[in-house]
Scaffold this motif. Structure first.
Motif, short mmCIF file in Angstrom:
data_model
loop_
_atom_site.label_atom_id
_atom_site.label_comp_id
_atom_site.label_asym_id
_atom_site.label_seq_id
_atom_site.Cartn_x
_atom_site.Cartn_y
_atom_site.Cartn_z
N ASN A 3 7.68 -4.32 -2.76
CA ASN A 3 7.05 -4.70 -1.50
C ASN A 3 6.61 -3.47 -0.72
N ILE A 4 5.37 -3.52 -0.25
CA ILE A 4 4.83 -2.38 0.48
C ILE A 4 4.32 -2.83 1.84
N VAL A 5 4.80 -2.15 2.88
CA VAL A 5 4.30 -2.37 4.24
C VAL A 5 3.47 -1.15 4.61
N ILE A 6 2.27 -1.40 5.12
CA ILE A 6 1.36 -0.31 5.50
C ILE A 6 1.21 -0.31 7.02
N LEU A 7 1.38 0.87 7.62
CA LEU A 7 1.23 1.02 9.07
C LEU A 7 -0.07 1.77 9.36
N ILE A 8 -0.85 1.23 10.29
CA ILE A 8 -2.12 1.86 10.66
C ILE A 8 -2.21 1.92 12.19
#
Ligand code: GAR
Length: 207
Positions: A3-8
């Motif tokens: 699982n990958i969470v991306i913060l922008i």
């Protein structure tokens, strides 16, 4: 599956490069932001990816914001958190919580030019090359073990925007590759260095 969470915080072109790479065994479970108006949120929503924003201006302190962001992130049970243009200085609690499972992309050849305005500062210093660095996140700003770096020339009449555009094209190659390497278990942190278990898989730009 990881699982990958991306913060922008804004445009989200690096986030898009990860999504578009269709990395095997990488499940992009959420794209989160500190900026409700971040353009990248709409892009991710259109593709059916969960999105949410926590406006840092709504929090009394950096610690309170980071705690709330950690709760939000952890709801997605991430194996990896990717800071893809996330323009926040992180608290030690945040960095420790995601130790060795949080990576950042920074638009300079670290350890030179930590912080902001990296390309203009490189031009002002007369540098002949600029670049980007992908590194594990630690409590010290822009200082964790380096996973990959990409290099571009600085030409005589370049503006910071010219350099930024040249570097960004490299960022879009290196970041999905770094995520793929993490997901496949190829990255091993040894002190301040990252050893790649499958060197033969590295692209020419991953020096
Ligand atoms: C990228 O150039 C990234 O390296 C930089 O912000 C830009 C985000 O662009 N990150 C930092 O400066 C972190 N300190 P994007 O939103 O289009 O991916």
């Amino acid at each position: 599956m990881k699982n990958i969470v991306i913060l922008i915080s804004g445009r989200g072109s690096n986030m898009q490069s990860i999504v578009n790479a269709n990395i095997p065994n990488a499940n992009i479970v959420a794209v989160l932001s500190n900026n409700p108006d971040a353009a990248g949120l709409a892009w991710a929503t259109e593709r059916g990816i969960a999105t949410a924003a926590l406006n840092h201006k709504d929090f009394a302190s950096r610690e309170a914001f980071d705690q709330a962001m950690m709760l939000l992130i952890d709801a997605y049970e991430p194996d990896l958190v990717v800071l893809a243009g996330f323009m926040r200085i992180l608290t030690p609690a945040f960095c420790q919580h995601y130790a060795e499972r949080c990576i950042n992309i920074h638009p300079s050849l670290l350890p030179s030019f930590t912080g902001l305005h990296t390309h203009q500062r490189a031009i002002d210093e007369g540098c002949r090359v600029a670049g980007c660095t992908i590194h594990f996140v630690t409590e010290v700003l822009d200082n964790g073990a380096i996973i990959a770096q990409g290099v571009v020339p600085i030409l005589d009449n370049d503006t910071a925007d010219d350099v930024a555009a040249r570097v960004l094209a490299v960022e879009h190659q290196l970041l999905p590759q770094a995520v793929a390497d993490f997901v496949s278990g190829s990255l091993k942190i040894v002190g301040k260095r990252v050893i790649k278990r499958h060197q033969a898989d590295s692209s020419a730009q991953m020096l």
